[in-house]
Design a protein around this motif. Structure first.
Motif, short mmCIF file in Angstrom:
data_model
loop_
_atom_site.label_atom_id
_atom_site.label_comp_id
_atom_site.label_asym_id
_atom_site.label_seq_id
_atom_site.Cartn_x
_atom_site.Cartn_y
_atom_site.Cartn_z
N CYS A 183 32.12 45.17 38.24
CA CYS A 183 33.12 45.35 39.29
C CYS A 183 33.08 44.21 40.29
N LEU A 184 34.24 43.65 40.58
CA LEU A 184 34.33 42.65 41.64
C LEU A 184 34.38 43.41 42.96
N LEU A 185 33.29 43.35 43.69
CA LEU A 185 33.13 44.18 44.89
C LEU A 185 33.31 43.33 46.14
N SER A 186 34.35 43.67 46.90
CA SER A 186 34.55 42.97 48.18
C SER A 186 34.01 43.89 49.25
N GLY A 187 34.27 43.58 50.50
CA GLY A 187 33.82 44.49 51.55
C GLY A 187 34.91 45.46 51.96
N GLY A 188 35.98 45.56 51.14
CA GLY A 188 37.13 46.36 51.54
C GLY A 188 37.04 47.82 51.13
N ILE A 189 38.14 48.52 51.35
CA ILE A 189 38.20 49.95 51.02
C ILE A 189 38.34 50.15 49.50
N ASP A 190 39.08 49.24 48.86
CA ASP A 190 39.53 49.52 47.50
C ASP A 190 38.47 49.35 46.41
N SER A 191 37.75 48.23 46.43
CA SER A 191 36.88 47.98 45.27
C SER A 191 35.75 49.00 45.10
N PRO A 192 35.13 49.54 46.17
CA PRO A 192 34.12 50.59 45.91
C PRO A 192 34.75 51.82 45.24
N HIS A 209 29.69 39.91 43.90
CA HIS A 209 30.32 39.69 45.21
C HIS A 209 30.28 38.19 45.54
N PHE A 210 31.43 37.71 46.01
CA PHE A 210 31.52 36.30 46.39
C PHE A 210 31.49 36.21 47.91
N PHE A 211 30.60 35.35 48.41
CA PHE A 211 30.56 35.20 49.86
C PHE A 211 30.60 33.72 50.22
N MET A 265 41.66 30.64 43.95
CA MET A 265 40.38 31.23 44.30
C MET A 265 40.11 32.47 43.43
N ARG A 266 41.13 33.29 43.25
CA ARG A 266 40.94 34.51 42.46
C ARG A 266 40.71 34.19 40.98
N ARG A 267 41.29 33.10 40.50
CA ARG A 267 41.03 32.71 39.11
C ARG A 267 39.57 32.30 38.94
N THR A 287 38.59 45.66 39.09
CA THR A 287 38.97 45.22 40.43
C THR A 287 39.67 46.35 41.17
N GLY A 288 39.77 46.19 42.48
CA GLY A 288 40.44 47.20 43.30
C GLY A 288 41.90 46.85 43.53
N GLU A 289 42.48 46.06 42.63
CA GLU A 289 43.85 45.63 42.86
C GLU A 289 44.83 46.80 42.81
N GLY A 292 51.52 45.44 44.52
CA GLY A 292 52.37 45.26 45.69
C GLY A 292 51.66 45.30 47.02
N GLN A 293 50.33 45.51 47.04
CA GLN A 293 49.65 45.65 48.33
C GLN A 293 49.60 44.34 49.12
N VAL A 294 49.25 43.26 48.45
CA VAL A 294 49.24 41.95 49.10
C VAL A 294 49.88 40.93 48.14
N SER A 296 48.84 38.55 46.38
CA SER A 296 48.22 38.24 45.10
C SER A 296 48.26 39.44 44.16
N GLN A 297 48.95 40.49 44.55
CA GLN A 297 48.99 41.68 43.70
C GLN A 297 50.39 41.98 43.20
N THR A 298 51.11 40.93 42.84
CA THR A 298 52.37 41.10 42.11
C THR A 298 52.03 40.95 40.63
N GLU A 343 34.30 39.97 58.05
CA GLU A 343 35.26 39.20 57.28
C GLU A 343 34.91 39.16 55.77
N ASP A 344 35.93 38.94 54.94
CA ASP A 344 35.72 38.76 53.51
C ASP A 344 36.14 37.33 53.18
N CYS A 345 35.56 36.79 52.11
CA CYS A 345 35.89 35.38 51.82
C CYS A 345 37.37 35.21 51.46
N CYS A 346 38.04 36.31 51.07
CA CYS A 346 39.47 36.22 50.78
C CYS A 346 40.28 35.87 52.03
N THR A 347 39.70 36.19 53.20
CA THR A 347 40.45 35.95 54.42
C THR A 347 40.19 34.54 54.98
P1 ATP Z 1 39.48 45.51 48.71
O1 ATP Z 1 39.84 46.61 49.63
O2 ATP Z 1 38.68 45.98 47.54
O3 ATP Z 1 38.85 44.35 49.42
P2 ATP Z 1 42.04 44.32 48.89
O4 ATP Z 1 43.11 45.31 48.95
O5 ATP Z 1 41.54 43.73 50.14
O6 ATP Z 1 40.83 44.99 48.09
P3 ATP Z 1 42.19 41.69 47.73
O7 ATP Z 1 41.47 41.14 48.89
O8 ATP Z 1 43.43 41.05 47.24
O9 ATP Z 1 42.58 43.21 47.91
O10 ATP Z 1 41.20 41.78 46.53
C1 ATP Z 1 41.59 42.38 45.34
C2 ATP Z 1 40.34 42.65 44.53
O11 ATP Z 1 39.63 41.43 44.27
C3 ATP Z 1 39.33 43.50 45.26
O12 ATP Z 1 39.62 44.87 45.16
C4 ATP Z 1 38.05 43.13 44.57
O13 ATP Z 1 37.95 43.79 43.32
C5 ATP Z 1 38.25 41.64 44.32
N1 ATP Z 1 37.66 40.86 45.43
C6 ATP Z 1 38.24 40.43 46.56
N2 ATP Z 1 37.38 39.74 47.34
C7 ATP Z 1 36.20 39.75 46.69
C8 ATP Z 1 34.90 39.21 46.96
N3 ATP Z 1 34.63 38.54 48.07
N4 ATP Z 1 33.93 39.39 46.03
C9 ATP Z 1 34.18 40.08 44.89
N5 ATP Z 1 35.38 40.61 44.60
C10 ATP Z 1 36.37 40.45 45.47
#
Ligand code: ATP
Ligand code: MG
Length: 396
Positions: A183-192, A209-211, A265-267, A287-289, A292-294, A296-298, A343-347
Motif C-alpha cells: 500500500c502506498l501510504l501517505s499521511g492522509g485520510i484515504d490511504s489507511p 511511504h515517500f517523504f 512524481m506519482r509515476r 492506493t487511496g485514489e 475526481g477528488q483531485v 491527478s485522479q482523473t 505536510e505530505d510530499c504531494c503538497t
Molecule cells: P490520501 O488521503 O491517502 O493522502 P489523497 O486524497 O490526498 O489521498 P493524493 O495525495 O492524490 O490523494 O494521493 C493519492 C494516493 O497516492 C494516496 O491515497 C496514496 O495511496 C498515494 N500517496 C500519496 N502521497 C504519498 C506518499 N507521500 N507516500 C506514499 N503514497 C502516497
C-alpha cells in the motif's frame, strides 16, 4: 465458572474445498493475536472458533477487543460453558445473564442443539428455560416477537454454552489467505482506509511511504508510522518502507514543465513501490485514489501513472464519497491522526494548473530530461524498513 468466546466464521463457510486451509489460517492468526493477552486455547469445531482462557491471569477484556478486529469472523459472543443438562443450563443462565434480564423489559430464549443426542429439542429447551426465567424475573416479560433481550443457549458437542446477544465481527477473510500487497501510504485520510479495505479481503499488507526531508518534517513521517500502527490492529504486523523522495522531487522541479510535476512524481512513486513490492513478494499495489477528488485522479491521469507498473493496482475507494471514506476512517480509528496538520510530499511543488487530461506521450516527453533509472536506483538504495505492530508505543 469461566467465560469463553465463541466466534462465528464468515465467508469461510462458503469456501468448499479450501475451507480447511482457511480455517487453519484463521486459527493461526487468532492464536498469534491472543499471545499478548495470556494463555488461551484456540480451536475450531462446527464452523465456530472457541477461544478459551487457560488460567486466571489471562486478560479477557484485551483479548475480546483484539478478537473484534480479526478478519474472517462475522459475529462474536462471550459465553459461559456448562454441563449438558437442563438444570445446569438454567443455573448458568441465571448466574451469567440474570443481571441483564433484571434490566430488560422483555426477553425470549433462543436455543440451538447441534448435539442431536441431547434429549430435548431446541424448542423444548427454550420453553423450559424461558419458563423458569419468567418465574425468577417477574418484571421481565416474555416476548417472543420483539424482545428487548435474547438469551441464547447452544448445546454443542463438548458442552452447552449460554450467552446474550452477539456483536458483529470484523468480517472479511482471514489475513494471509489472499497473498500480500503493497500500500502506498501517505499521511492522509484515504490511504489507511484503502489498506484496511484490502486487508479485509485476506491480504497481508506492507506499506511504502515517500517523504521529502527537509520539505516535510520528521513529525510527518512519524504520523505515517502511527497511521500504519493503527491499521495493524486489523491486519497484524507490517513493514513500512520509508523512501526519501527529495532528490527526485528536486530533479522534477528543475527539469520538467510545472503542469506535469504531480503526474511525474506519482509515476516515480508507482514504479519504486512496484520494485520494492516485487522484492518482498507483494503481488499488487494499493492506493487511496478516488475518482475526481483531485487533479491527478482523473481517468487520464490514472492511466498515465498506472502505465509504469505491470501488477494490479487496487483502488478500493475509487467510487466512494468522501463521507463514506471518513466514516470508515472513524470506525477503524485512523481519522484523528490523519487530520493532524503535517505536510505530505504531494503538497511540495504542487503545480498551480496541473494537467488533468494528460496523454502518455505528453508525460514521457515532459520527463525526457530525467534519468529515471539512476534516480530510482538511488531512492531504492536508501530505503529504510520499519516494522510496525499494534503493541508498539505510539509514534506521536
Ligand atoms: P490520501 O488521503 O491517502 O493522502 P489523497 O486524497 O490526498 O489521498 P493524493 O495525495 O492524490 O490523494 O494521493 C493519492 C494516493 O497516492 C494516496 O491515497 C496514496 O495511496 C498515494 N500517496 C500519496 N502521497 C504519498 C506518499 N507521500 N507516500 C506514499 N503514497 C502516497
Ligand atoms: Mg494525500
Amino acid at each position: 465458572m469461566k467465560e469463553i468466546f465463541l466466534l462465528k466464521l464468515g465467508e469461510i463457510v462458503l469456501k468448499g474445498a479450501n475451507k480447511r486451509q482457511f480455517e487453519d489460517k484463521l486459527r493461526q492468526n487468532i492464536r498469534r493475536r491472543m499471545k499478548a493477552y495470556g494463555n488461551f486455547d484456540v480451536y475450531i469445531m462446527q464452523s465456530t472458533v472457541y477461544v478459551e482462557p487457560m488460567d486466571d491471569e489471562a486478560d479477557i477484556e484485551g483479548a475480546w477487543e483484539a478478537c473484534r478486529c480479526i478478519f474472517g469472523l462475522v459475529s462474536l459472543c462471550r459465553c459461559r460453558p456448562c454441563q449438558k443438562d437442563i438444570d445446569s443450563i438454567f443455573d448458568a443462565v441465571e448466574a451469567y445473564l440474570g443481571d441483564d434480564l433484571d434490566c430488560a423489559e422483555s426477553f425470549k430464549v433462543e436455543s440451538k442443539r447441534s448435539d442431536k443426542a441431547f434429549p430435548m429439542t431446541s424448542i423444548a429447551i427454550s420453553q423450559e428455560i424461558g419458563g423458569r426465567l419468567a418465574e425468577a424475573h417477574p418484571n421481565c416479560l416474555v416476548d417472543v416477537h420483539n424482545p428487548a433481550y435474547t438469551v441464547y443457549v447452544e448445546v454443542r458437542d463438548l458442552a452447552a454454552y449460554v450467552h446474550g446477544p452477539a456483536v458483529p465481527g470484523a468480517g472479511g477473510l482471514p489475513t494471509g489467505v489472499g497473498g500480500r500487497a503493497m500500500c502506498l501510504l501517505s499521511g492522509g485520510i484515504d490511504s489507511p482506509v484503502a489498506a484496511y479495505m484490502i486487508a479485509k479481503r485476506g491480504v497481508e499488507i506492507e506499506c511504502v511511504h515517500f517523504f521529502s526531508y527537509p520539505y516535510t518534517s520528521e513529525l510527518a513521517k512519524n504520523k505515517v508510522l502511527e497511521l500504519a500502527r493503527l491499521v495493524t490492529k486489523y491486519c497484524g504486523r507490517m513493514t513500512v518502507n520509508i523512501v526519501s523522495f527529495t532528490q527526485i522531487q528536486e530533479a522534477i522541479r528543475d527539469n520538467c514543465p510545472e503542469e506535469y510535476f504531480t503526474l511525474i512524481m506519482r509515476r516515480f512513486m508507482m514504479e519504486i513501490s512496484q520494485r520494492i513490492a516485487k522484492d518482498d513478494g507483494c503481488k499488487a499495489l494499493i492506493t487511496g485514489e478516488n475518482l475526481g477528488q483531485v487533479a491527478s485522479q482523473t481517468m487520464e491521469a490514472m492511466a498515465v501513472t498506472g502505465a509504469v507498473v505491470d501488477v494490479p493496482i487496487f483502488m478500493p475507494l475509487v467510487g466512494m464519497d468522501k463521507e463514506e471514506i471518513i466514516s470508515i476512517a472513524r470506525k477503524i480509528g485512523t481519522m484523528e491522526t490523519a487530520i493532524l496538520p503535517y505536510e505530505d510530499c504531494c503538497t511540495v511543488f504542487t503545480p498551480k494548473h496541473p494537467k488533468t487530461k494528460p496523454t502518455l506521450g505528453q508525460v514521457t516527453h515532459a520527463e525526457r530530461k530525467l534519468d529515471r533509472e539512476v534516480l530510482i536506483q538511488e531512492a531504492l538504495s536508501g530505503v529504510e524498513k520499519v516494522t510496525v505492530k499494534y503493541d508498539d508505543e505510539a509514534f506521536l
